[in-house]
Each structure stands twice: as structure tokens, then as C-alpha cells.
Design a protein around this motif. Structure first.
Motif, PDB file in Angstrom:
ATOM      1  N   GLY A 127       0.873  -1.177  -0.173  1.00  0.00           N
ATOM      2  CA  GLY A 127      -0.160  -0.081   0.067  1.00  0.00           C
ATOM      3  C   GLY A 127       0.802   1.138   0.015  1.00  0.00           C
ATOM      4  O   GLY A 127       1.833   1.267   0.289  1.00  0.00           O
ATOM      5  N   LYS A 169      -8.484   3.217  -2.989  1.00  0.00           N
ATOM      6  CA  LYS A 169      -8.523   1.913  -3.003  1.00  0.00           C
ATOM      7  C   LYS A 169      -9.562   1.365  -4.376  1.00  0.00           C
ATOM      8  O   LYS A 169      -9.996   0.378  -4.181  1.00  0.00           O
ATOM      9  N   ALA A 213      -1.801   1.591   4.984  1.00  0.00           N
ATOM     10  CA  ALA A 213      -1.081   1.262   3.886  1.00  0.00           C
ATOM     11  C   ALA A 213       0.339   0.756   4.193  1.00  0.00           C
ATOM     12  O   ALA A 213       0.805  -0.252   3.490  1.00  0.00           O
ATOM     13  N   HIS A 243      -4.217   4.415  -0.845  1.00  0.00           N
ATOM     14  CA  HIS A 243      -4.870   4.473   0.237  1.00  0.00           C
ATOM     15  C   HIS A 243      -5.607   5.834   0.770  1.00  0.00           C
ATOM     16  O   HIS A 243      -6.245   6.096   1.600  1.00  0.00           O
TER      17      HIS A 243
END
Length: 365
Positions: free
Chosen positions: A119, A275, A341, A331
Motif C-alpha cells: 500500500g 482503494k 498502507a 490508500h
């Protein structure tokens, strides 16, 4: 992905409605689909449960693509429209073919379908235009006119670059480094003006070395607990000189380009929705590719809950460390987004969605 009910019953109901299911392992490896013989293997129906939980965010992401990159949108218009119609009908993976959609499963890192998810996020730094008090750590723009090789991180920390390349001073060397890792960020100069966006401005050309691995090799942070949060905590427990010494182990250095306040954009120049967008290896997954992803759900401490959620995402960014069957999920902005993340180093499954008339199979096999 970050849905945590305060009540068990409510959480259970949400799990049922959003297609969550349980297969607990530490990093969510599944090893359940058998060996996949080619990287993008056409499947009749994805072996997945539930429907995507982020239809609205995906629609907003597609709208941003349409507004910011008409060519990219035009190249994928039929696909995006088909996905929208599929989602409006309920988003059942068994119905993909009814909407002219084909699903190609990625082989994953192990050729059993396990695709790595990490992330990234957009940090917000506190800074000042001039050096003052705690604001003493320079942020630099790219010194493009220099003909010689650019200095290493250690040399830059020792003042190898002219002050004319400094574009601000933060109050944390670690924050500067974390923004380098993310590639961009917002900067609050504390003057009442809107945040300034510091976009990626280039790098010094030296090899990248993971400071997380350095800490693991030193035995200072266990490998199973390594995350951006763990690195930050290490920094808070050590002196400025020790933090500087650690960061200098990575000779690579990132420069920034200040811009007026703007939405966060990826390498495709499209604003990113948390996302609903990912960074990918563009040699394998080109910009604009639509993905159906089964993403592991983590708790607030970064532990795998045993749950997965289906998400629709678009490849809109790239990253130097993102190679092969690996996606970096965007994120969002700020500290909480950064914490979540930083936890991600887990595995799920990914299906590339294409229209039946796209010719994708012939190109990629």
C-alpha cells in the motif's frame, strides 16, 4: 477495506453482505486454485465469493479518467461501460460473460494465484519556507542543470547541493524520507494558505536500498513486524544522528516539484481514488487496465483478519519497486491512510477484466 464494526452482530451482517469469507493465514496466501500455467489465464468464472464492495468509488475513478485523460478513457470506454452495467445488475462474478466481460486470472508470484498487495498513500508534512527552530530539514527540487552525477543521500545530507535547490524545511527528517518513499505529498507551510502539493520531481540515480531490511538484518525490528509504522516508531526512539545514519544506508534520493493545491495524481495524470486505483508494473499491466481483486482485510493493528473483500480497481500509477505480480494499492491522504498502507504486505487474487472484442488474450499470451 478498513471497515471495523463496533458490534459483533453488525460486523457479521456486513461480512455477509459484502462477500467476506474466512481463510486465515498470516499474509493471506491461499494456494487454492491449482497451478496456473500462464500469467493471464482465461477463466470461465472467477473462483471468488461475493460482489465488489466499492462500485461507487470505482465509478468516480472512471469519471476522473474521463475528465483527465480522454485518450485513456476512449481506449477503455466499452470495458468501463460493461463493468458499470454488470455492477448495476448486482456484480455477480457468475454473470460476467452476460455483459461481454472476460476474466483473466493472474498467476501470482508463486504461479498458484497469489498476487502481492502493498500500500501507499499521500502524506501531509509540516514545513516552513525558511529555516527556523525545529524546521531545519531541507526538501529539494531536482537540480536538473548539473552535468556531473548527482550526490548520494549522505552527501546531500552533508550539504552537497546548493541552497538554491531547497524548496522548504520540514521538522522531521523521517517525514521527508517517508514522502520520498510515497513519491509525493502535501506540505502545510503554516501560513494559512492552501496545502502545496509536492509532486515527484526525479531522483539522484543511486541504487535504492531498503532501510526496513537494514533494521531487520540488524535485529532491531523482527521481519514479521516490519512496516512503515515500525520504522517510524524506531525513529521516535532514536536520536537525530541515529536516524540520519540509518537513512543514509539508502543512497537513493527523491526530489520534489511544488505545485498549487491539486488532487493527488498518479503517473497517468489522473486523480486517484483510495482503494480504487493501484500502481502496477506497466510492462505487464498497462495504464487503464481494469482489475477485479480479492483483497485481504487487515485489522487496526495490521493483522490479517481471515476476511477478503472484492474490489474493482484501475491501474493508474507505477512504482520503482512494483514488478510483476505485485500491486501497490493507493490508500488516500494523511496519517491514518499511511498507517494502513504501511501494514500491507499480503496476498490476494487478481483477475484482469477485458471486453470479449478487445483481443487481450492474443496480445498477452
Amino acid at each position: 477495506m478498513r471497515v471495523y464494526g463496533k458490534y459483533l452482530l453488525f460486523g457479521f451482517v456486513i461480512s455477509l453482505l459484502s462477500g467476506c469469507h474466512f481463510r486465515p493465514t498470516d499474509q493471506a496466501q491461499q494456494y487454492k486454485d491449482g497451478r496456473i500455467t500462464q500469467n493471464l489465464q482465461l477463466v470461465n468464472i472467477p473462483n471468488a465469493e461475493g460482489s465488489p464492495v466499492n462500485a461507487k468509488d470505482f465509478a468516480i475513478q472512471v469519471k476522473y479518467i474521463s475528465d483527465a485523460s480522454p485518450r485513456l478513457y476512449a481506449n477503455n470506454r466499452e470495458l468501463f461501460n460493461a463493468i458499470e452495467h454488470w455492477m448495476l445488475s448486482g456484480g455477480d462474478t457468475r454473470d460476467l460473460n452476460k455483459f461481454g466481460l472476460l476474466a483473466y486470472q493472474m498467476e501470482g508470484e508463486d504461479k498458484y494465484g497469489n498476487v502481492k498487495f502493498t500500500g501507499y498513500y499521500t502524506p501531509v508534512l509540516q514545513a516552513r519556507h525558511t529555516r527556523q527552530g525545529e524546521f531545519k530539514y531541507p526538501l529539494y527540487r531536482m537540480p536538473t542543470h548539473l552535468r556531473s552525477r548527482l550526490p548520494s543521500r549522505a552527501e546531500i545530507y552533508r550539504g552537497a547541493l546548493s541552497k538554491k535547490f531547497i524548496i522548504g524545511y520540514s521538522n522531521s527528517l523521517m517525514d521527508n524520507f517517508m514522502m520520498e518513499v510515497q513519491g509525493s505529498g502535501y506540505v502545510d507551510f503554516g501560513d494559512g494558505h492552501p496545502l502545496t502539493f509536492f509532486g515527484y520531481g526525479g531522483k539522484n540515480g543511486h541504487a535504492y536500498r531498503s532501510i526496513g531490511k537494514v533494521l531487520i538484518d540488524r535485529g532491531e525490528v523482527p521481519s514479521e513486524k516490519m512496516s512503515m509504522k515500525a520504522i517510524r516508531q524506531w525513529g521516535e526512539q532514536h536520536s537525530d544522528s541515529e536516524v540520519k545514519e540509518l537513512l543514509e544506508k539508502n543512497p537513493s534520493f527523491v526530489f520534489f516539484k511544488p505545485e498549487s493545491y491539486t488532487l493527488v495524481r498518479g503517473a497517468s495524470a489522473v486523480p486517484l481514488i483510495a482503494k480504487a486505483s493501484v500502481a502496477s508494473d506497466k510492462s505487464l499491466i498497462p495504464p487503464g487496465t481494469a482489475l477485479l481483486a480479492e483483497v485481504p482485510v487487515l485489522d487496526e493493528k495490521g493483522k490479517f483478519t481471515g476476511q477478503y473483500r472484492m474490489r474493482l480497481m484501475v491501474a493508474l500509477d507505477v512504482g520503482g519497486a512494483i514488478k510483476g505480480n505485485h500491486f501497490d494499492i493507493y490508500h488516500g491522504v494523511g496519517e491514518k491512510a499511511g498507517e494502513m498502507a504501511g501494514f500491507y504486505n499480503h496476498y490476494g487474487r487478481v483477475w484482469v477484466l477485458k471486453k470479449t472484442s478487445s483481443g487481450f488474450l492474443a496480445v498477452n499470451q
